[in-house]
Design an enzyme around this catalytic site. Sequence first.
Site, PDB file in Angstrom:
ATOM      1  N   GLY A  25       0.809  -1.219   0.000  1.00  0.00           N
ATOM      2  CA  GLY A  25       0.000   0.000   0.000  1.00  0.00           C
ATOM      3  C   GLY A  25       0.837   1.261   0.000  1.00  0.00           C
ATOM      4  O   GLY A  25       0.502   2.246  -0.670  1.00  0.00           O
ATOM      5  N   GLY A  41       6.788  -6.840   2.986  1.00  0.00           N
ATOM      6  CA  GLY A  41       6.480  -8.252   2.838  1.00  0.00           C
ATOM      7  C   GLY A  41       6.817  -8.837   1.488  1.00  0.00           C
ATOM      8  O   GLY A  41       6.951 -10.054   1.350  1.00  0.00           O
ATOM      9  N   ASN A  97       7.787 -13.026   0.894  1.00  0.00           N
ATOM     10  CA  ASN A  97       6.630 -13.880   0.624  1.00  0.00           C
ATOM     11  C   ASN A  97       6.952 -14.900  -0.474  1.00  0.00           C
ATOM     12  O   ASN A  97       8.036 -14.906  -1.049  1.00  0.00           O
ATOM     13  CB  ASN A  97       5.389 -13.045   0.266  1.00  0.00           C
ATOM     14  CG  ASN A  97       5.541 -12.260  -1.032  1.00  0.00           C
ATOM     15  OD1 ASN A  97       6.382 -12.553  -1.874  1.00  0.00           O
ATOM     16  ND2 ASN A  97       4.707 -11.234  -1.205  1.00  0.00           N
ATOM     17  N   GLY A  98       5.979 -15.768  -0.753  1.00  0.00           N
ATOM     18  CA  GLY A  98       6.150 -16.808  -1.757  1.00  0.00           C
ATOM     19  C   GLY A  98       5.623 -16.437  -3.120  1.00  0.00           C
ATOM     20  O   GLY A  98       5.485 -17.302  -3.989  1.00  0.00           O
ATOM     21  N   MET A 104       2.753 -15.692  -4.363  1.00  0.00           N
ATOM     22  CA  MET A 104       1.470 -16.197  -4.853  1.00  0.00           C
ATOM     23  C   MET A 104       0.517 -15.023  -5.073  1.00  0.00           C
ATOM     24  O   MET A 104      -0.063 -14.476  -4.141  1.00  0.00           O
ATOM     25  CB  MET A 104       0.894 -17.210  -3.879  1.00  0.00           C
ATOM     26  CG  MET A 104       1.762 -18.458  -3.757  1.00  0.00           C
ATOM     27  SD  MET A 104       1.025 -19.737  -2.727  1.00  0.00           S
ATOM     28  CE  MET A 104      -0.228 -20.390  -3.839  1.00  0.00           C
ATOM     29  N   VAL A 161       8.954   5.364  13.153  1.00  0.00           N
ATOM     30  CA  VAL A 161       8.081   6.406  13.688  1.00  0.00           C
ATOM     31  C   VAL A 161       7.645   5.978  15.080  1.00  0.00           C
ATOM     32  O   VAL A 161       7.068   4.897  15.260  1.00  0.00           O
ATOM     33  CB  VAL A 161       6.855   6.615  12.784  1.00  0.00           C
ATOM     34  CG1 VAL A 161       5.926   7.670  13.375  1.00  0.00           C
ATOM     35  CG2 VAL A 161       7.288   7.013  11.373  1.00  0.00           C
ATOM     36  N   GLU A 198      -2.859 -24.010  -0.171  1.00  0.00           N
ATOM     37  CA  GLU A 198      -1.690 -23.861  -1.028  1.00  0.00           C
ATOM     38  C   GLU A 198      -0.763 -25.068  -0.867  1.00  0.00           C
ATOM     39  O   GLU A 198      -0.498 -25.511   0.259  1.00  0.00           O
ATOM     40  CB  GLU A 198      -0.931 -22.591  -0.658  1.00  0.00           C
ATOM     41  CG  GLU A 198      -1.767 -21.336  -0.726  1.00  0.00           C
ATOM     42  CD  GLU A 198      -1.092 -20.154  -0.050  1.00  0.00           C
ATOM     43  OE1 GLU A 198       0.011 -20.350   0.507  1.00  0.00           O
ATOM     44  OE2 GLU A 198      -1.661 -19.054  -0.078  1.00  0.00           O
ATOM     45  N   HIS A 222      -0.422 -13.867   6.724  1.00  0.00           N
ATOM     46  CA  HIS A 222      -1.391 -12.998   6.056  1.00  0.00           C
ATOM     47  C   HIS A 222      -2.193 -12.168   7.048  1.00  0.00           C
ATOM     48  O   HIS A 222      -3.424 -12.247   7.085  1.00  0.00           O
ATOM     49  CB  HIS A 222      -2.360 -13.836   5.213  1.00  0.00           C
ATOM     50  CG  HIS A 222      -1.716 -14.699   4.195  1.00  0.00           C
ATOM     51  ND1 HIS A 222      -2.304 -15.863   3.722  1.00  0.00           N
ATOM     52  CD2 HIS A 222      -0.532 -14.588   3.553  1.00  0.00           C
ATOM     53  CE1 HIS A 222      -1.506 -16.418   2.828  1.00  0.00           C
ATOM     54  NE2 HIS A 222      -0.420 -15.668   2.713  1.00  0.00           N
ATOM     55  N   ASN A 242      -4.051 -15.333  -0.838  1.00  0.00           N
ATOM     56  CA  ASN A 242      -2.927 -14.476  -0.448  1.00  0.00           C
ATOM     57  C   ASN A 242      -3.320 -13.021  -0.715  1.00  0.00           C
ATOM     58  O   ASN A 242      -3.787 -12.683  -1.793  1.00  0.00           O
ATOM     59  CB  ASN A 242      -1.683 -14.830  -1.252  1.00  0.00           C
ATOM     60  CG  ASN A 242      -1.342 -16.297  -1.131  1.00  0.00           C
ATOM     61  OD1 ASN A 242      -2.115 -17.148  -1.562  1.00  0.00           O
ATOM     62  ND2 ASN A 242      -0.207 -16.604  -0.562  1.00  0.00           N
TER      63      ASN A 242
END
Length: 551
Positions: free
Chosen positions: A69, A163, A167-168, A170, A297, A408, A493, A531
């Site tokens: 994000g 992340g 991650n993998g 997916m 922060v 998965e 997740h 995911n």
Amino acid sequence: MTSNPLSRRKFLGLSALTTASAYGLTTVSLLSAQKAEAGWFSKPELAIPDSPNAIASHYPAIVIGSGYGSAVSALRLGEAGIETLMIEMGMLWDKPASDDKIFTKTTAPDGRSMWFKDRTEAPLENFFGLNVINRDIEQYPGVLDRVRYDNMSVYVGRGVGGGSLVNGCMAVTPRRDYFETILPNVSADDMYDTYFPLANSMLGVNNVTEELFESKYYQFSRVAQKAAINAGFKTANVPSSYDFGYMQQEADGDAPKSALDGEVIYGNNGGKQSLDKNYIPAAIGTGHVTLRTLTKVTKIEQDANGVYSLSLETIDVTGAVVETLQVSCNQLFLGAGCLGTTELLVRARDTGTLPLLNSEVGKGWGNNGNIMFACSTRFWNGTGVAQSTMPVMGIDNWDDPEHPVFAEIAPFPTGIETWTSLFLAITKNPERGYFTYNAAADSVDLNWDATQTATSYNDSKWLFDKMNAANRTKYRTGLFADNKYYADDFTYHPLGGCLLGKATDDYGRVKGYNNLYVVDGSLIPGSVGVNPYVTITALAERNIEHVIAND
């Protein structure tokens, strides 16, 4: 012929990141890279950041975090010509260490693997009963962190790219009917026609080739696929943000092996299209985004004029604080992940620095129904010695009204035959946790009871019981804590904590304050069925487009 502006920005940003890494800079921008090349800074002899170089005292916009994000928001703000500071508490992972590798493989971790730990904390705790999975390491600002709460641990990435580094890959777009259920106030037409395709394009999502899938590196997937079909279940191919063209070069011996050499949870040196390869360099390449690394922060305040003031701490690679400073902004975007974002807001509300935040802040957290299972295979049906670390298939039982599960098919890349199938199941678990501020410890705690994973366990066990019965196999013990065949005490997740439409409006504007936004997985109510990073990316694209146009 005109060049693609985004491609040019990405090239400029990648060059700036490379220069910053070479010179050990903790502040990265096109200007700082130009200064470095002009001789303003000296190169450190070691691959560690030097003392922090300065940032301005005020920016029109600040983005906290550098995950999905945040990266989206920084790029679009930069493209709009808005001077933006992006703050990341982890390192810039762009410079090889003495072994000529940036990241370590799963089976040979060192300090680069974990965030200031004395020992690695992998999800598998044992190897058939032997305590050889985790290793003692030196403390270092490594790329993976396991944040422990009572009854639940959360894996998060630490570094520029968040992340996406660990991650993998997916890259799954959620089922439309389920998306409409969890986010009913978000136009599904807009998401599926515009923002999901945009996110997939930016993240480089592609599909495994038939040649690779039929190779020895995906024998583990084919074995589990056959077992699922024997039990009457269907399987689904899963897209990926790993470059399968690069993986083919690995398989052919034309590129150094990365996904085919056990690299995944502690970073990947090869074909992973993480955020530091796409969104983030494109943002820096606009010339309007400055990245500050190894900086946390610690406090958010707002003055009478509506200006936000942030207290910052910058550390070195030993973890020592080398600088404390204040920086202010007109618009503040929180994308520190659902743990970081929620912690900042819960602390600000309950300590009185942002007292108008509503009671919904801190609520609606979920683990996306995560639970991991291990099953044996028959002796003549081995899962393979060489395994790709990037999953490409899942068992799809999501349509079952009684036992909805998407499991998965996960690799187990040990370099030896284990006759073991691993699965990370995603279930439709309605349970939600919440965060509270602990004044005595000055900490923000996750309230999650161990019994809240019961739905995930029951639905997944039903599925794997059927698979074991159909294939005459058993559950595999000796891998997880307490010799269990499953693990329900961690999640990859995490979602929720500042829910869209409750803690915020329908575009992430935090209720009670102007020009304060949440841009990460905190907005999603605990579950997305797959995911989540493609959904986080697409939702951020939707929200920041609206904010820039209207605010």
